[in-house]
Design a protein around this motif. Structure first.
Motif, mmCIF file in Angstrom:
data_model
loop_
_atom_site.group_PDB
_atom_site.id
_atom_site.type_symbol
_atom_site.label_atom_id
_atom_site.label_comp_id
_atom_site.label_asym_id
_atom_site.label_seq_id
_atom_site.Cartn_x
_atom_site.Cartn_y
_atom_site.Cartn_z
ATOM 1 N N TRP A 368 1.209 96.486 -21.643
ATOM 2 C CA TRP A 368 0.480 96.312 -22.904
ATOM 3 C C TRP A 368 -1.013 96.171 -22.621
ATOM 4 O O TRP A 368 -1.438 95.203 -21.984
ATOM 5 C CB TRP A 368 0.971 95.073 -23.646
ATOM 6 N N ALA A 369 -1.797 97.106 -23.111
ATOM 7 C CA ALA A 369 -3.243 97.058 -22.877
ATOM 8 C C ALA A 369 -3.863 95.812 -23.486
ATOM 9 O O ALA A 369 -4.813 95.244 -22.924
ATOM 10 C CB ALA A 369 -3.904 98.319 -23.447
ATOM 11 N N HIS A 370 -3.344 95.343 -24.607
ATOM 12 C CA HIS A 370 -3.946 94.188 -25.271
ATOM 13 C C HIS A 370 -3.659 92.886 -24.525
ATOM 14 O O HIS A 370 -4.231 91.850 -24.860
ATOM 15 C CB HIS A 370 -3.463 94.085 -26.724
ATOM 16 N N GLN A 371 -2.774 92.924 -23.520
ATOM 17 C CA GLN A 371 -2.494 91.716 -22.751
ATOM 18 C C GLN A 371 -3.124 91.747 -21.356
ATOM 19 O O GLN A 371 -2.826 90.888 -20.529
ATOM 20 C CB GLN A 371 -0.988 91.513 -22.653
ATOM 21 N N ARG A 372 -3.963 92.713 -21.105
ATOM 22 C CA ARG A 372 -4.690 92.733 -19.837
ATOM 23 C C ARG A 372 -5.825 91.716 -19.893
ATOM 24 O O ARG A 372 -6.532 91.595 -20.880
ATOM 25 C CB ARG A 372 -5.220 94.142 -19.564
ATOM 26 N N ARG A 373 -5.997 91.007 -18.804
ATOM 27 C CA ARG A 373 -6.944 89.907 -18.763
ATOM 28 C C ARG A 373 -8.174 90.289 -17.967
ATOM 29 O O ARG A 373 -8.108 91.058 -17.005
ATOM 30 C CB ARG A 373 -6.265 88.671 -18.155
ATOM 31 N N SER A 374 -9.283 89.705 -18.352
ATOM 32 C CA SER A 374 -10.550 89.975 -17.663
ATOM 33 C C SER A 374 -10.766 89.050 -16.471
ATOM 34 O O SER A 374 -11.716 89.242 -15.709
ATOM 35 C CB SER A 374 -11.722 89.809 -18.641
ATOM 36 N N ASP A 375 -9.882 88.063 -16.291
ATOM 37 C CA ASP A 375 -10.060 87.102 -15.194
ATOM 38 C C ASP A 375 -9.269 87.472 -13.944
ATOM 39 O O ASP A 375 -9.172 86.675 -13.011
ATOM 40 C CB ASP A 375 -9.677 85.698 -15.653
ATOM 41 N N GLY A 376 -8.669 88.665 -13.929
ATOM 42 C CA GLY A 376 -7.946 89.111 -12.747
ATOM 43 C C GLY A 376 -6.525 88.605 -12.652
ATOM 44 O O GLY A 376 -5.821 88.932 -11.691
ATOM 45 N N LEU A 377 -6.091 87.825 -13.622
ATOM 46 C CA LEU A 377 -4.718 87.327 -13.603
ATOM 47 C C LEU A 377 -3.760 88.371 -14.170
ATOM 48 O O LEU A 377 -4.123 89.128 -15.079
ATOM 49 C CB LEU A 377 -4.620 86.039 -14.410
ATOM 50 N N ALA A 378 -2.578 88.398 -13.624
ATOM 51 C CA ALA A 378 -1.549 89.324 -14.094
ATOM 52 C C ALA A 378 -0.397 88.529 -14.694
ATOM 53 O O ALA A 378 -0.039 87.448 -14.207
ATOM 54 C CB ALA A 378 -1.045 90.197 -12.947
ATOM 55 N N LEU A 379 0.171 89.076 -15.745
ATOM 56 C CA LEU A 379 1.238 88.413 -16.484
ATOM 57 C C LEU A 379 2.513 89.234 -16.344
ATOM 58 O O LEU A 379 2.532 90.426 -16.634
ATOM 59 C CB LEU A 379 0.844 88.295 -17.957
ATOM 60 N N LEU A 380 3.600 88.587 -15.879
ATOM 61 C CA LEU A 380 4.885 89.254 -15.799
ATOM 62 C C LEU A 380 5.997 88.295 -16.185
ATOM 63 O O LEU A 380 5.836 87.079 -16.105
ATOM 64 C CB LEU A 380 5.126 89.840 -14.409
ATOM 65 N N ARG A 381 7.117 88.880 -16.634
ATOM 66 C CA ARG A 381 8.229 88.061 -17.105
ATOM 67 C C ARG A 381 9.528 88.616 -16.572
ATOM 68 O O ARG A 381 9.762 89.834 -16.586
ATOM 69 C CB ARG A 381 8.269 88.040 -18.636
ATOM 70 N N ALA A 382 10.372 87.737 -16.085
ATOM 71 C CA ALA A 382 11.679 88.120 -15.572
ATOM 72 C C ALA A 382 12.771 87.588 -16.493
ATOM 73 O O ALA A 382 12.648 86.503 -17.072
ATOM 74 C CB ALA A 382 11.889 87.587 -14.162
ATOM 75 N N SER A 383 13.827 88.366 -16.623
ATOM 76 C CA SER A 383 14.999 87.957 -17.389
ATOM 77 C C SER A 383 16.113 87.595 -16.415
ATOM 78 O O SER A 383 16.410 88.352 -15.485
ATOM 79 C CB SER A 383 15.447 89.090 -18.311
ATOM 80 N N VAL A 384 16.717 86.441 -16.639
ATOM 81 C CA VAL A 384 17.710 85.898 -15.720
ATOM 82 C C VAL A 384 18.992 85.607 -16.497
ATOM 83 O O VAL A 384 18.941 85.041 -17.588
ATOM 84 C CB VAL A 384 17.190 84.602 -15.072
ATOM 85 N N GLY A 385 20.115 85.982 -15.924
ATOM 86 C CA GLY A 385 21.396 85.624 -16.522
ATOM 87 C C GLY A 385 22.140 86.812 -17.083
ATOM 88 O O GLY A 385 21.623 87.527 -17.938
ATOM 89 N N ARG A 386 23.345 87.022 -16.581
ATOM 90 C CA ARG A 386 24.252 88.022 -17.127
ATOM 91 C C ARG A 386 25.470 87.318 -17.704
ATOM 92 O O ARG A 386 25.750 86.166 -17.378
ATOM 93 C CB ARG A 386 24.690 89.011 -16.037
ATOM 94 N N TYR A 387 26.191 88.029 -18.554
ATOM 95 C CA TYR A 387 27.393 87.459 -19.159
ATOM 96 C C TYR A 387 28.365 87.021 -18.061
ATOM 97 O O TYR A 387 28.647 87.765 -17.125
ATOM 98 C CB TYR A 387 28.060 88.496 -20.058
ATOM 99 N N GLY A 388 28.850 85.803 -18.182
ATOM 100 C CA GLY A 388 29.751 85.259 -17.179
ATOM 101 C C GLY A 388 29.050 84.549 -16.046
ATOM 102 O O GLY A 388 29.715 83.990 -15.160
#
Length: 492
Positions: A368-388
């Motif tokens: 997402w271009a609108h979530q790019r930061r000017s301070d050099g930080l990167a944002l990422l998200r992981a999804s954890v957990g499957r059924y069972g």
């Protein structure tokens, strides 16, 4: 006894209860506000302290971050504008819709990130050559036997059909991670008709699976240059706020509607639902000090299990049909890391055969271009957990963050990932429906019974019609229209 009919009171003001304040319930309430008989009153009951359900925008390291759903499809199955896009425009947010800067995702396989191939439908290939870098299909199995793959009303597990026609590798390396990313479920137990309705339709006509995929893709062509996904700049929480503001705003003269009012009640748990000779009685609040409310019509916009508990007091058979649906739990782990060089991908999926806790990751700062930061930080998200695998989520937040951070470092090119400067863990218990084969038939049977005996009670939400914002919005609006019809017709 048939309850809730209003043939003798067509067009009269009605008291309508919407149980559930997620996006489904909000969409239903908005449609009711527009279409219910003049002078009607609508009350939304939400047991938690906030609206929006799985639409939740928070803040990490000073920037808005989605703690739930991230985006929605921009088109419906017929190729038109999706119900979610239409809702955003109706709420005045059409100009704030933004689209991914990159849509290419990957599969993490044996230490490499391999691009998700084109020409597939939720991982099922229409061209076997295009998936050869990821999996070796059993091409000799997908032969035309002179008849369609499925009978007219047949439903099977996705994995059962794909394994039979194309072999295990296609399921394990492509289809299962794709379905896991959406449903946190497994291909071998998820209904084809519910999760991939377009493919189920063509499988009832075509004699090969690859032919059915090609036919399904041709029936829903993509328009060149038209984005597939969208979100709201500033977060999907803005959509929830706008919906609430529209619901409680006064109706202006000449607008074509004259609804008596809309009330939103937070922290209001509906504990019982019972039919009366003229409508419905809801029992709300704590067991020691319950409140009884009378209504002429009710929309149940709840997950299946709480809905089943309420339906037990209406029709035991319907409650049993609805209550059969199971759910998976997930956790979303957001990391903000410094000076991270992320691949030019929207993210990646991880097959269960890789043995990781992480099943998917999204590179927000890249996607997402609108979530790019000017301070050099990167944002990422992981999804954890499957059924069972709910037991794997029984860890402290710090443990989950550390586990995900370590796995991402091993999965991403270049080795270790920098230590996060900020993190957040959002847990969603019992969040994602697990549609087993026959789900749509069970839902149809439940709804048909209610239409016959209790026409002023409607079911809506992901527990019935599928996941994703457009489906949930459409489900809520359809339920509202059914209620309006049962009450004697619309105005406005």
């Amino acid at each position: 006894m048939e309850t809730g009919t209003r043939d003798d009171a067509a067009g009269r003001p009605a008291r309508i209860a919407v149980v559930g304040g997620g996006i489904t319930g909000l969409a239903a309430a908005l449609r009711l506000r527009d279409r219910a008989p003049d002078g009607s009153t609508i009350t939304v009951y939400e047991q938690s302290g906030s609206l929006g359900g799985k639409l939740r925008t928070g803040s990490v390291a000073g920037a808005p971050v989605e703690f739930g759903a991230e985006a929605f499809l921009t088109r419906d199955p017929a190729g038109g504008e999706s119900a979610a896009v239409a809702l955003a425009r109706r709420l005045g947010l059409g100009e704030d819709l933004v689209h991914p800067a990159t849509g290419q995702a990957a599969i993490a396989l044996r230490g490499r990130l391999l691009p998700v191939p084109g020409g597939t439908l939720v991982g099922v290939p229409g061209d076997l050559e295009k998936v050869s870098a990821l999996a070796q299909p059993a091409a000799d199995r997908d032969r035309d036997g002179g008849g369609p793959l499925l009978g007219p009303d047949e439903d099977v597990a996705v994995g059962e059909l794909v394994r039979r026609r194309l072999g295990d590798e296609v399921v394990d390396r492509l289809v299962d991670p794709m379905l896991g990313g959406v449903y946190a479920g497994r291909a071998d137990s998820l209904s084809l008709a519910t999760t991939m309705p377009g493919l189920a339709r063509t499988a009832r006509i075509e004699g090969t699976l690859t032919g059915a995929v090609r036919a399904a893709l041709a029936a829903s062509p993509r328009t060149p240059g038209r984005p597939v996904f969208a979100t709201v700049e500033g977060g999907l929480g803005r959509l929830v706020t706008a919906a609430a503001e529209h619901l409680v705003a006064p109706v202006g003269a000449g607008s074509g509607t004259a609804v008596g009012g809309v009330q939103i009640r937070l922290g209001a748990t509906v504990r019982e639902l019972a039919p009366t000779p003229t409508g419905w009685r809801l029992v709300i609040g704590p067991t020691r000090d319950p409140e009884q409310v009378e209504a002429d019509a009710v929309v149940l916009a709840l997950p299946a299990r709480p809905a089943a508990r309420l339906l037990a007091g209406v029709d035991v058979g319907v409650g049993a049909l609805v209550g059969r649906l199971d759910y998976a739990s997930v956790a979303l782990v957001t990391l903000v890391v410094p000076a991270a060089t992320l691949p030019d991908l929207s993210g990646f999926l991880v097959p269960a055969t890789e043995g990781t806790l992480t099943k998917a990751a999204t590179f927000f700062s890249t996607k997402w271009a609108h979530q790019r930061r000017s301070d050099g930080l990167a944002l990422l998200r992981a999804s954890v957990g499957r059924y069972g695998e709910e037991h794997l989520l029984q860890r402290e937040d710090a443990e989950l963050v550390a586990a995900v951070h370590g796995e991402l470092g091993r999965l991403l090119p270049g080795g270790a990932l920098p230590a996060p400067v900020a993190s957040h863990v959002q847990r969603w218990g019992g969040a994602l429906p697990q549609y087993q084969p026959g789900h749509l038939e069970r839902v149809a049977a439940a709804r048909n019974t209610l239409r016959t005996s209790h026409p002023t009670l409607a079911l809506a939400g992901a527990g019935y019609d599928g996941v994703g914002m457009p489906i949930c919005v459409r489900s809520g609006e359809t339920a509202a229209e059914e209620i309006v019809k049962a009450l004697g017709g619309a105005t406005g």
